[in-house]
Design a protein around this motif. Structure first.
Motif, PDB file in Angstrom:
ATOM      1  N   MET A 130       0.848  -1.194   0.000  1.00 48.82           N
ATOM      2  CA  MET A 130       0.000   0.000   0.000  1.00 48.82           C
ATOM      3  C   MET A 130       0.883   1.244   0.000  1.00 48.82           C
ATOM      4  N   ARG A 131       0.266   2.353  -0.309  1.00 51.82           N
ATOM      5  CA  ARG A 131       0.971   3.623  -0.222  1.00 51.82           C
ATOM      6  C   ARG A 131       1.054   4.029   1.243  1.00 51.82           C
ATOM      7  N   PRO A 132       2.260   4.175   1.798  1.00 53.61           N
ATOM      8  CA  PRO A 132       2.385   4.531   3.216  1.00 53.61           C
ATOM      9  C   PRO A 132       2.065   6.005   3.445  1.00 53.61           C
ATOM     10  N   ALA A 133       1.975   6.400   4.703  1.00 56.32           N
ATOM     11  CA  ALA A 133       1.750   7.798   5.054  1.00 56.32           C
ATOM     12  C   ALA A 133       2.923   8.637   4.554  1.00 56.32           C
ATOM     13  N   THR A 134       2.621   9.640   3.754  1.00 64.34           N
ATOM     14  CA  THR A 134       3.660  10.414   3.078  1.00 64.34           C
ATOM     15  C   THR A 134       3.367  11.901   3.195  1.00 64.34           C
ATOM     16  N   GLN A 135       4.419  12.692   3.392  1.00 65.62           N
ATOM     17  CA  GLN A 135       4.289  14.137   3.424  1.00 65.62           C
ATOM     18  C   GLN A 135       5.421  14.764   2.623  1.00 65.62           C
ATOM     19  N   PHE A 136       5.125  15.927   2.022  1.00 68.05           N
ATOM     20  CA  PHE A 136       6.124  16.690   1.284  1.00 68.05           C
ATOM     21  C   PHE A 136       6.613  17.857   2.141  1.00 68.05           C
ATOM     22  N   TYR A 137       7.911  18.127   2.051  1.00 68.99           N
ATOM     23  CA  TYR A 137       8.490  19.286   2.712  1.00 68.99           C
ATOM     24  C   TYR A 137       9.363  20.028   1.705  1.00 68.99           C
ATOM     25  N   SER A 138       8.859  21.186   1.264  1.00 67.61           N
ATOM     26  CA  SER A 138       9.608  21.997   0.304  1.00 67.61           C
ATOM     27  C   SER A 138      10.815  22.625   0.992  1.00 67.61           C
ATOM     28  N   ALA A 139      11.724  23.162   0.186  1.00 70.41           N
ATOM     29  CA  ALA A 139      12.922  23.790   0.753  1.00 70.41           C
ATOM     30  C   ALA A 139      12.554  24.912   1.715  1.00 70.41           C
ATOM     31  N   ALA A 140      11.561  25.728   1.348  1.00 66.68           N
ATOM     32  CA  ALA A 140      11.153  26.833   2.221  1.00 66.68           C
ATOM     33  C   ALA A 140      10.582  26.320   3.534  1.00 66.68           C
ATOM     34  N   GLU A 141       9.807  25.248   3.485  1.00 65.73           N
ATOM     35  CA  GLU A 141       9.228  24.682   4.698  1.00 65.73           C
ATOM     36  C   GLU A 141      10.301  24.066   5.589  1.00 65.73           C
ATOM     37  N   ILE A 142      11.301  23.451   4.967  1.00 63.33           N
ATOM     38  CA  ILE A 142      12.398  22.866   5.753  1.00 63.33           C
ATOM     39  C   ILE A 142      13.189  23.966   6.446  1.00 63.33           C
ATOM     40  N   GLU A 143      13.469  25.052   5.710  1.00 60.23           N
ATOM     41  CA  GLU A 143      14.209  26.153   6.305  1.00 60.23           C
ATOM     42  C   GLU A 143      13.412  26.812   7.420  1.00 60.23           C
ATOM     43  N   ALA A 144      12.090  26.716   7.353  1.00 65.82           N
ATOM     44  CA  ALA A 144      11.245  27.280   8.410  1.00 65.82           C
ATOM     45  C   ALA A 144      11.136  26.342   9.613  1.00 65.82           C
ATOM     46  N   GLY A 145      11.755  25.162   9.544  1.00 66.16           N
ATOM     47  CA  GLY A 145      11.779  24.234  10.666  1.00 66.16           C
ATOM     48  C   GLY A 145      10.659  23.221  10.695  1.00 66.16           C
ATOM     49  N   GLU A 146       9.842  23.165   9.648  1.00 63.74           N
ATOM     50  CA  GLU A 146       8.673  22.275   9.676  1.00 63.74           C
ATOM     51  C   GLU A 146       9.054  20.794   9.632  1.00 63.74           C
TER      52      GLU A 146
END
Length: 429
Positions: A130-146
Protein backbone atom coordinates in the motif's frame (compact mmCIF):
# COMPACT_ATOMS: atom_id res chain seq x y z
CA UNK A 1 52.78 0.46 -14.59
CA UNK A 2 49.34 -1.07 -15.08
CA UNK A 3 50.22 -3.88 -12.71
CA UNK A 4 51.25 -1.31 -10.12
CA UNK A 5 47.91 0.46 -10.53
CA UNK A 6 46.09 -2.85 -10.07
CA UNK A 7 47.97 -3.61 -6.84
CA UNK A 8 47.41 -0.03 -5.64
CA UNK A 9 43.68 -0.33 -6.26
CA UNK A 10 43.55 -3.63 -4.35
CA UNK A 11 45.16 -1.93 -1.35
CA UNK A 12 42.62 0.89 -1.68
CA UNK A 13 39.76 -1.62 -1.72
CA UNK A 14 41.15 -3.44 1.31
CA UNK A 15 41.17 -0.18 3.23
CA UNK A 16 37.57 0.43 2.22
CA UNK A 17 36.17 -3.02 2.95
CA UNK A 18 37.70 -3.73 6.34
CA UNK A 19 34.79 -1.99 8.04
CA UNK A 20 31.20 -3.17 8.30
CA UNK A 21 28.08 -2.83 6.22
CA UNK A 22 26.94 -0.19 3.77
CA UNK A 23 24.98 2.99 3.38
CA UNK A 24 23.10 3.97 0.26
CA UNK A 25 20.39 6.06 -1.39
CA UNK A 26 17.85 7.40 1.09
CA UNK A 27 18.12 7.94 4.83
CA UNK A 28 16.24 6.31 7.70
CA UNK A 29 15.46 8.13 10.94
CA UNK A 30 14.98 5.53 13.69
CA UNK A 31 15.32 5.15 17.45
CA UNK A 32 18.05 2.53 16.96
CA UNK A 33 20.10 4.49 14.44
CA UNK A 34 19.50 1.83 11.78
CA UNK A 35 21.31 2.50 8.50
CA UNK A 36 20.52 1.68 4.90
CA UNK A 37 22.70 -1.20 3.65
CA UNK A 38 21.77 -1.21 -0.06
CA UNK A 39 19.38 0.51 -2.43
CA UNK A 40 17.92 -0.23 -5.84
CA UNK A 41 16.12 2.39 -7.91
CA UNK A 42 14.21 2.41 -11.19
CA UNK A 43 14.06 5.71 -13.07
CA UNK A 44 11.44 5.84 -15.83
CA UNK A 45 11.65 8.76 -18.28
CA UNK A 46 8.21 9.86 -19.51
CA UNK A 47 7.66 12.59 -22.10
CA UNK A 48 6.93 15.25 -19.48
CA UNK A 49 7.66 13.65 -16.13
CA UNK A 50 10.13 11.40 -14.41
CA UNK A 51 9.19 8.48 -12.19
CA UNK A 52 11.55 7.21 -9.50
CA UNK A 53 10.71 3.91 -7.80
CA UNK A 54 13.23 3.22 -5.07
CA UNK A 55 13.72 0.53 -2.43
CA UNK A 56 16.15 0.23 0.47
CA UNK A 57 17.47 -2.55 2.68
CA UNK A 58 18.57 -1.76 6.21
CA UNK A 59 20.58 -3.40 8.94
CA UNK A 60 19.28 -3.83 12.49
CA UNK A 61 15.55 -4.44 12.72
CA UNK A 62 13.35 -1.53 13.78
CA UNK A 63 9.63 -1.13 14.49
CA UNK A 64 9.31 2.54 13.51
CA UNK A 65 11.06 4.72 10.98
CA UNK A 66 10.87 7.85 8.88
CA UNK A 67 12.34 7.41 5.41
CA UNK A 68 13.57 10.65 3.83
CA UNK A 69 13.92 10.81 0.03
CA UNK A 70 15.37 13.91 -1.64
CA UNK A 71 13.92 15.17 -4.93
CA UNK A 72 14.28 18.50 -6.78
CA UNK A 73 12.43 21.29 -5.00
CA UNK A 74 8.86 22.32 -5.81
CA UNK A 75 7.37 25.18 -3.81
CA UNK A 76 3.84 23.71 -4.10
CA UNK A 77 4.52 20.00 -4.66
CA UNK A 78 0.93 18.76 -4.99
CA UNK A 79 -0.23 21.68 -7.15
CA UNK A 80 2.82 21.32 -9.38
CA UNK A 81 2.27 17.61 -10.04
CA UNK A 82 4.46 15.75 -7.53
CA UNK A 83 2.89 12.34 -6.87
CA UNK A 84 3.64 9.40 -4.57
CA UNK A 85 2.30 5.90 -5.28
CA UNK A 86 2.84 2.33 -4.14
CA UNK A 87 5.18 0.21 -6.25
CA UNK A 88 5.71 -3.54 -6.46
CA UNK A 89 8.76 -5.26 -5.02
CA UNK A 90 8.30 -7.92 -7.73
CA UNK A 91 8.73 -5.30 -10.47
CA UNK A 92 12.28 -4.48 -9.36
CA UNK A 93 13.05 -8.14 -8.76
CA UNK A 94 11.99 -8.93 -12.34
CA UNK A 95 14.23 -6.15 -13.65
CA UNK A 96 17.09 -7.58 -11.62
CA UNK A 97 16.60 -11.06 -13.10
CA UNK A 98 16.57 -9.59 -16.62
CA UNK A 99 19.69 -7.46 -16.23
CA UNK A 100 22.07 -8.79 -13.56
CA UNK A 101 25.46 -10.11 -14.75
CA UNK A 102 25.41 -13.79 -15.67
CA UNK A 103 28.81 -15.51 -15.71
CA UNK A 104 29.79 -18.86 -17.26
CA UNK A 105 33.10 -20.61 -16.68
CA UNK A 106 35.35 -22.22 -19.24
CA UNK A 107 38.68 -24.04 -19.37
CA UNK A 108 40.81 -24.05 -22.51
CA UNK A 109 38.04 -22.31 -24.48
CA UNK A 110 35.53 -25.01 -23.54
CA UNK A 111 32.51 -24.47 -21.24
CA UNK A 112 32.85 -26.33 -17.95
CA UNK A 113 29.29 -25.92 -16.65
CA UNK A 114 30.11 -23.40 -13.93
CA UNK A 115 27.66 -20.50 -13.65
CA UNK A 116 26.92 -17.61 -11.32
CA UNK A 117 24.29 -14.85 -11.35
CA UNK A 118 25.64 -11.74 -9.63
CA UNK A 119 23.21 -10.54 -6.97
CA UNK A 120 23.44 -7.10 -5.40
CA UNK A 121 21.97 -8.56 -2.21
CA UNK A 122 20.64 -11.96 -1.18
CA UNK A 123 17.09 -10.71 -1.55
CA UNK A 124 14.91 -7.62 -1.31
CA UNK A 125 11.50 -7.62 0.29
CA UNK A 126 8.90 -7.98 1.34
CA UNK A 127 8.02 -4.51 0.14
CA UNK A 128 4.83 -2.55 0.76
CA UNK A 129 1.38 -3.50 -0.52
CA UNK A 130 0.00 0.00 0.00
CA UNK A 131 0.97 3.62 -0.22
CA UNK A 132 2.38 4.53 3.22
CA UNK A 133 1.75 7.80 5.05
CA UNK A 134 3.66 10.41 3.08
CA UNK A 135 4.29 14.14 3.42
CA UNK A 136 6.12 16.69 1.28
CA UNK A 137 8.49 19.29 2.71
CA UNK A 138 9.61 22.00 0.30
CA UNK A 139 12.92 23.79 0.75
CA UNK A 140 11.15 26.83 2.22
CA UNK A 141 9.23 24.68 4.70
CA UNK A 142 12.40 22.87 5.75
CA UNK A 143 14.21 26.15 6.31
CA UNK A 144 11.24 27.28 8.41
CA UNK A 145 11.78 24.23 10.67
CA UNK A 146 8.67 22.28 9.68
CA UNK A 147 10.53 19.04 8.84
CA UNK A 148 12.38 19.17 12.16
CA UNK A 149 9.10 19.69 14.00
CA UNK A 150 7.55 16.72 12.22
CA UNK A 151 10.47 14.39 13.02
CA UNK A 152 10.61 15.34 16.71
CA UNK A 153 6.82 15.22 16.91
CA UNK A 154 6.99 11.56 15.86
CA UNK A 155 9.29 10.83 18.80
CA UNK A 156 12.64 10.86 17.01
CA UNK A 157 15.70 12.94 17.78
CA UNK A 158 17.59 15.11 15.30
CA UNK A 159 21.34 15.14 15.79
CA UNK A 160 23.43 18.16 14.86
CA UNK A 161 24.99 16.22 11.99
CA UNK A 162 21.58 15.15 10.62
CA UNK A 163 20.31 18.74 10.76
CA UNK A 164 23.47 19.99 9.03
CA UNK A 165 23.29 17.35 6.29
CA UNK A 166 19.63 18.15 5.62
CA UNK A 167 20.63 21.81 5.21
CA UNK A 168 23.38 20.82 2.76
CA UNK A 169 20.85 18.97 0.59
CA UNK A 170 18.34 21.83 0.74
CA UNK A 171 21.09 24.25 -0.29
CA UNK A 172 21.28 22.32 -3.57
CA UNK A 173 17.59 23.19 -4.17
CA UNK A 174 16.17 19.84 -3.10
CA UNK A 175 13.12 19.07 -0.98
CA UNK A 176 12.18 15.90 0.92
CA UNK A 177 9.48 13.29 0.63
CA UNK A 178 8.91 11.90 4.12
CA UNK A 179 7.60 8.31 4.35
CA UNK A 180 6.34 7.22 7.77
CA UNK A 181 6.40 3.50 8.57
CA UNK A 182 5.24 1.58 11.65
CA UNK A 183 6.40 -1.96 10.96
CA UNK A 184 4.32 -3.44 13.79
CA UNK A 185 1.12 -2.10 12.24
CA UNK A 186 1.93 -3.91 8.98
CA UNK A 187 1.83 -7.30 10.71
CA UNK A 188 5.27 -8.41 9.46
CA UNK A 189 8.64 -8.60 11.27
CA UNK A 190 10.27 -6.20 8.81
CA UNK A 191 9.97 -4.73 5.31
CA UNK A 192 12.34 -3.32 2.73
CA UNK A 193 10.33 -0.17 2.00
CA UNK A 194 9.62 0.76 -1.62
CA UNK A 195 7.88 3.84 -3.03
CA UNK A 196 7.31 5.55 -6.38
CA UNK A 197 7.71 9.33 -6.66
CA UNK A 198 7.03 11.22 -9.89
CA UNK A 199 7.40 14.89 -10.76
CA UNK A 200 7.42 17.10 -13.89
CA UNK A 201 10.55 16.79 -16.04
CA UNK A 202 11.00 16.77 -19.82
CA UNK A 203 12.39 13.54 -21.23
CA UNK A 204 15.51 15.12 -22.70
CA UNK A 205 16.44 17.17 -19.63
CA UNK A 206 19.41 16.35 -17.43
CA UNK A 207 18.20 15.35 -13.97
CA UNK A 208 20.10 15.96 -10.77
CA UNK A 209 19.95 13.14 -8.20
CA UNK A 210 20.93 13.49 -4.54
CA UNK A 211 23.07 10.63 -3.27
CA UNK A 212 24.50 12.49 -0.26
CA UNK A 213 23.85 10.50 2.92
CA UNK A 214 22.22 12.28 5.85
CA UNK A 215 23.34 9.87 8.55
CA UNK A 216 26.84 10.42 9.92
CA UNK A 217 28.27 7.08 8.72
CA UNK A 218 31.96 6.61 7.87
CA UNK A 219 34.25 3.92 6.52
CA UNK A 220 31.59 1.84 4.73
CA UNK A 221 30.60 1.06 1.14
CA UNK A 222 27.43 2.46 -0.43
CA UNK A 223 25.93 -0.20 -2.71
CA UNK A 224 23.67 1.66 -5.17
CA UNK A 225 21.91 0.03 -8.12
CA UNK A 226 20.07 2.23 -10.65
CA UNK A 227 18.04 1.16 -13.68
CA UNK A 228 16.96 3.74 -16.25
CA UNK A 229 14.12 3.08 -18.67
CA UNK A 230 14.18 5.55 -21.58
CA UNK A 231 14.11 5.63 -25.37
CA UNK A 232 17.94 5.65 -25.40
CA UNK A 233 20.83 4.72 -23.15
CA UNK A 234 21.70 6.57 -19.95
CA UNK A 235 24.81 7.62 -18.07
CA UNK A 236 25.82 9.79 -15.12
CA UNK A 237 28.05 12.85 -15.19
CA UNK A 238 30.62 10.78 -13.30
CA UNK A 239 32.60 8.17 -15.20
CA UNK A 240 30.12 5.59 -16.50
CA UNK A 241 31.83 2.55 -18.02
CA UNK A 242 31.20 -1.15 -18.66
CA UNK A 243 32.68 -3.64 -16.25
CA UNK A 244 35.96 -5.18 -17.49
CA UNK A 245 36.32 -8.93 -17.02
CA UNK A 246 40.06 -9.59 -17.42
CA UNK A 247 40.44 -10.18 -13.67
CA UNK A 248 37.16 -12.04 -13.07
CA UNK A 249 37.35 -15.79 -12.52
CA UNK A 250 35.63 -18.60 -10.64
CA UNK A 251 37.08 -19.17 -7.17
CA UNK A 252 34.88 -22.23 -6.54
CA UNK A 253 32.51 -24.30 -8.64
CA UNK A 254 29.70 -21.73 -8.26
CA UNK A 255 31.32 -18.48 -7.09
CA UNK A 256 33.49 -15.85 -8.77
CA UNK A 257 35.55 -12.92 -7.49
CA UNK A 258 33.25 -10.48 -9.32
CA UNK A 259 32.66 -8.15 -6.37
CA UNK A 260 36.36 -7.94 -5.55
CA UNK A 261 37.18 -7.22 -9.20
CA UNK A 262 34.40 -4.60 -9.27
CA UNK A 263 35.81 -2.86 -6.20
CA UNK A 264 39.31 -2.98 -7.66
CA UNK A 265 38.04 -1.37 -10.88
CA UNK A 266 36.21 1.50 -9.18
CA UNK A 267 38.97 1.90 -6.57
CA UNK A 268 41.29 3.37 -9.19
CA UNK A 269 38.86 6.30 -9.39
CA UNK A 270 38.32 6.53 -5.64
CA UNK A 271 34.93 4.77 -6.19
CA UNK A 272 33.51 7.90 -7.85
CA UNK A 273 31.97 6.15 -10.85
CA UNK A 274 29.07 4.04 -12.10
CA UNK A 275 29.62 0.66 -13.75
CA UNK A 276 27.34 -0.37 -16.62
CA UNK A 277 26.27 -4.00 -16.10
CA UNK A 278 23.66 -4.21 -18.87
CA UNK A 279 22.19 -1.97 -21.57
CA UNK A 280 19.74 -2.67 -24.37
CA UNK A 281 16.13 -2.80 -25.51
CA UNK A 282 13.76 -5.13 -23.68
CA UNK A 283 10.61 -6.76 -25.01
CA UNK A 284 7.62 -5.38 -23.12
CA UNK A 285 5.60 -8.46 -24.03
CA UNK A 286 7.98 -10.55 -21.97
CA UNK A 287 7.40 -8.50 -18.79
CA UNK A 288 5.29 -10.39 -16.26
CA UNK A 289 4.79 -7.70 -13.61
CA UNK A 290 1.76 -5.56 -14.43
CA UNK A 291 3.05 -2.41 -12.71
CA UNK A 292 6.35 -2.55 -14.61
CA UNK A 293 4.57 -3.22 -17.90
CA UNK A 294 2.23 -0.27 -17.28
CA UNK A 295 5.14 2.06 -16.58
CA UNK A 296 6.69 1.05 -19.90
CA UNK A 297 3.42 1.51 -21.79
CA UNK A 298 2.67 4.93 -20.33
CA UNK A 299 6.20 6.22 -20.86
CA UNK A 300 7.05 4.59 -24.18
CA UNK A 301 10.45 3.75 -22.63
CA UNK A 302 11.77 0.28 -23.44
CA UNK A 303 15.55 0.80 -23.44
CA UNK A 304 17.04 -0.35 -20.13
CA UNK A 305 20.40 0.72 -18.68
CA UNK A 306 21.62 -0.92 -15.49
CA UNK A 307 24.28 1.02 -13.54
CA UNK A 308 25.82 0.03 -10.23
CA UNK A 309 28.06 1.94 -7.84
CA UNK A 310 29.92 0.93 -4.69
CA UNK A 311 31.09 4.20 -3.20
CA UNK A 312 32.95 5.30 -0.09
CA UNK A 313 31.32 7.91 2.17
CA UNK A 314 34.06 10.35 1.17
CA UNK A 315 32.87 10.10 -2.44
CA UNK A 316 29.21 10.56 -1.46
CA UNK A 317 30.05 13.70 0.48
CA UNK A 318 32.20 15.15 -2.28
CA UNK A 319 32.01 14.74 -6.07
CA UNK A 320 29.29 12.07 -5.96
CA UNK A 321 27.00 13.84 -3.48
CA UNK A 322 24.83 15.10 -6.34
CA UNK A 323 25.03 13.37 -9.71
CA UNK A 324 23.37 14.24 -13.00
CA UNK A 325 21.51 11.69 -15.11
CA UNK A 326 21.77 12.28 -18.85
CA UNK A 327 21.20 10.45 -22.11
CA UNK A 328 23.86 8.35 -23.81
CA UNK A 329 24.39 6.99 -27.32
CA UNK A 330 26.79 4.30 -26.12
CA UNK A 331 26.44 0.84 -27.65
CA UNK A 332 24.39 -1.85 -25.90
CA UNK A 333 26.09 -4.08 -23.36
CA UNK A 334 25.24 -7.75 -22.80
CA UNK A 335 24.84 -9.10 -19.29
CA UNK A 336 26.36 -12.52 -20.11
CA UNK A 337 30.12 -13.12 -19.91
CA UNK A 338 32.52 -16.04 -20.12
CA UNK A 339 35.36 -16.09 -17.58
CA UNK A 340 38.11 -18.43 -16.42
CA UNK A 341 36.77 -21.51 -14.66
CA UNK A 342 37.82 -22.88 -11.28
CA UNK A 343 40.54 -25.49 -10.92
CA UNK A 344 41.25 -25.76 -14.63
CA UNK A 345 44.12 -27.98 -15.77
CA UNK A 346 47.59 -26.53 -15.32
CA UNK A 347 48.55 -24.15 -18.13
CA UNK A 348 51.64 -24.47 -20.34
CA UNK A 349 54.96 -23.93 -18.50
CA UNK A 350 55.57 -20.53 -20.12
CA UNK A 351 52.05 -19.20 -19.38
CA UNK A 352 53.34 -17.38 -16.31
CA UNK A 353 55.73 -15.25 -18.35
CA UNK A 354 53.17 -12.90 -19.87
CA UNK A 355 54.16 -9.30 -20.37
CA UNK A 356 52.72 -7.37 -17.38
CA UNK A 357 51.74 -4.56 -19.77
CA UNK A 358 49.36 -6.85 -21.69
CA UNK A 359 46.92 -7.48 -18.86
CA UNK A 360 44.21 -5.16 -20.19
CA UNK A 361 44.12 -3.40 -16.83
CA UNK A 362 42.75 0.04 -16.13
CA UNK A 363 45.00 2.90 -17.16
CA UNK A 364 45.14 5.77 -14.73
CA UNK A 365 46.66 8.36 -17.02
CA UNK A 366 43.40 9.74 -18.44
CA UNK A 367 42.87 13.48 -18.17
CA UNK A 368 40.00 15.06 -16.33
CA UNK A 369 36.77 14.94 -18.32
CA UNK A 370 35.52 18.52 -18.32
CA UNK A 371 31.93 17.58 -19.17
CA UNK A 372 31.70 14.68 -16.73
CA UNK A 373 31.52 12.11 -19.54
CA UNK A 374 32.66 8.52 -19.70
CA UNK A 375 36.42 8.98 -19.63
CA UNK A 376 38.36 8.18 -16.44
CA UNK A 377 38.26 10.86 -13.74
CA UNK A 378 41.63 11.69 -12.22
CA UNK A 379 43.43 14.74 -11.02
CA UNK A 380 44.98 16.93 -13.65
CA UNK A 381 48.38 15.34 -13.03
CA UNK A 382 46.98 11.83 -13.31
CA UNK A 383 47.33 11.29 -9.58
CA UNK A 384 44.89 9.49 -7.32
CA UNK A 385 43.56 11.78 -4.58
CA UNK A 386 42.67 9.69 -1.55
CA UNK A 387 40.81 12.19 0.64
CA UNK A 388 37.82 12.65 -1.70
CA UNK A 389 36.89 15.80 0.18
CA UNK A 390 35.54 13.75 3.06
CA UNK A 391 33.99 15.56 5.97
CA UNK A 392 33.62 12.44 8.05
CA UNK A 393 36.00 9.72 9.23
CA UNK A 394 39.69 9.61 8.57
CA UNK A 395 41.16 11.48 5.65
CA UNK A 396 42.35 8.29 4.06
CA UNK A 397 38.94 6.62 4.14
CA UNK A 398 40.56 3.65 5.90
CA UNK A 399 39.41 1.53 8.82
CA UNK A 400 38.86 3.04 12.21
CA UNK A 401 40.66 1.25 15.03
CA UNK A 402 40.29 1.61 18.77
CA UNK A 403 43.19 2.87 20.84
CA UNK A 404 43.94 -0.64 22.10
CA UNK A 405 43.88 -2.36 18.71
CA UNK A 406 47.13 -3.63 17.24
CA UNK A 407 48.07 -2.49 13.73
CA UNK A 408 49.92 -5.73 12.98
CA UNK A 409 47.08 -7.41 10.96
CA UNK A 410 46.69 -4.28 8.88
CA UNK A 411 50.43 -4.05 8.18
CA UNK A 412 50.48 -7.74 7.25
CA UNK A 413 47.55 -7.23 4.85
CA UNK A 414 49.25 -4.24 3.26
CA UNK A 415 52.52 -6.11 2.79
CA UNK A 416 50.69 -9.12 1.40
CA UNK A 417 48.86 -7.02 -1.21
CA UNK A 418 51.97 -5.08 -2.22
CA UNK A 419 53.81 -8.36 -2.56
CA UNK A 420 51.31 -9.80 -5.01
CA UNK A 421 52.85 -10.88 -8.31
CA UNK A 422 52.80 -8.07 -10.85
CA UNK A 423 52.01 -10.42 -13.69
CA UNK A 424 48.40 -11.23 -14.43
CA UNK A 425 46.60 -14.28 -15.65
CA UNK A 426 45.10 -14.16 -19.13
CA UNK A 427 41.43 -15.09 -19.08
CA UNK A 428 39.20 -15.94 -21.94
CA UNK A 429 35.94 -14.11 -22.64
Amino acid sequence: MRSFIRVFSLVFVALALCSGTALALGTLVTQEGTNVTASRTLIVRHAERIQIATQVKYGAATDNMIWLIAIPNFNRPIDEGVRVEAFANDALSELDALSRPSLAGQCDDEPNGMTQEILQAESFGPGLDMRPATQFYSAAEIEAGELNEYITGQGFEISDSLADNISQVVNQNFMFVSVRLNIGDLGVPRVDPIISVSYPADRGSNQKIALRPLNDVTGEIADILIWVLDTEGAQMNLATEPMPFEEVEFISSNETNYTAAFDSFVGVRQTQMFVVENAGAIDQQSIADEMLSTAMSESGSTYLTRMRARMLPAALRANAAFVTLRGSNAAGYDRTHTVQGFNCATAMPDSGMDDPMSDGGVAADGGEDSDGGVTPITRGDGGLAMDGGSTGGSASGGCLASAGTSNLPFVFLLLLLVGLPLTTRRTRR
